[in-house]
Write a protein that holds these residues in place. Structure first.
Motif, short mmCIF file in Angstrom:
data_model
loop_
_atom_site.label_atom_id
_atom_site.label_comp_id
_atom_site.label_asym_id
_atom_site.label_seq_id
_atom_site.Cartn_x
_atom_site.Cartn_y
_atom_site.Cartn_z
N ARG A 1 -10.66 -88.20 35.42
CA ARG A 1 -9.97 -89.22 34.61
C ARG A 1 -10.44 -89.18 33.17
O ARG A 1 -9.64 -89.33 32.23
N ARG B 1 -11.61 -86.57 31.57
CA ARG B 1 -11.09 -85.35 30.95
C ARG B 1 -9.63 -85.53 30.55
O ARG B 1 -9.21 -85.08 29.49
N SER B 2 -8.84 -86.18 31.39
CA SER B 2 -7.43 -86.36 31.06
C SER B 2 -7.23 -87.41 29.97
O SER B 2 -6.21 -87.42 29.29
N ASN C 1 -6.97 -81.61 29.60
CA ASN C 1 -5.99 -81.33 30.65
C ASN C 1 -6.38 -82.04 31.93
O ASN C 1 -7.55 -82.13 32.27
N SER C 2 -5.40 -82.52 32.61
CA SER C 2 -5.61 -83.08 33.92
C SER C 2 -5.92 -81.96 34.90
O SER C 2 -5.27 -80.92 34.86
N ARG D 1 -2.81 -80.61 36.83
CA ARG D 1 -1.69 -80.03 36.14
C ARG D 1 -1.92 -78.55 35.89
O ARG D 1 -3.00 -78.14 35.46
#
Length: 83
Positions: free
Chosen positions: A67, A69-70, A76-77, A80
């Protein structure tokens, strides 16, 4: 959901405990104590649902990092794919 060896052992322990509580609930229902029997059956079901659905303590830090990081700009998640 893939389970490792430890996760499988934890699930089997929960199933054994839930089986014992289920038998206690069925025995109480057979004796005519339907309220306490239903409570024991509900506890057995809750034990299995919690074991299956609840994250283990080792999964929580990974979820927090994902979470974070996104949420960062340009982050990026992990779910994804950019291919």
């Amino acid at each position: 959901m893939a389970r490792g060896l430890i996760g499988t052992i934890e699930l089997m322990v929960a199933v054994v405990l839930a089986a014992r509580v289920t038998l206690l609930g069925v025995d109480n229902i057979a004796r005519g104590q339907t309220t306490i029997g239903a409570v024991f059956l509900g506890l057995a079901a809750a034990l299995l649902v919690i074991e299956w659905v609840a994250p283990s303590p080792t999964d929580i830090p990974g979820a927090i990092v994902g979470r974070a990081r996104s949420a960062l700009p340009g982050g990026n998640s992990p779910d994804r794919d950019d291919d």
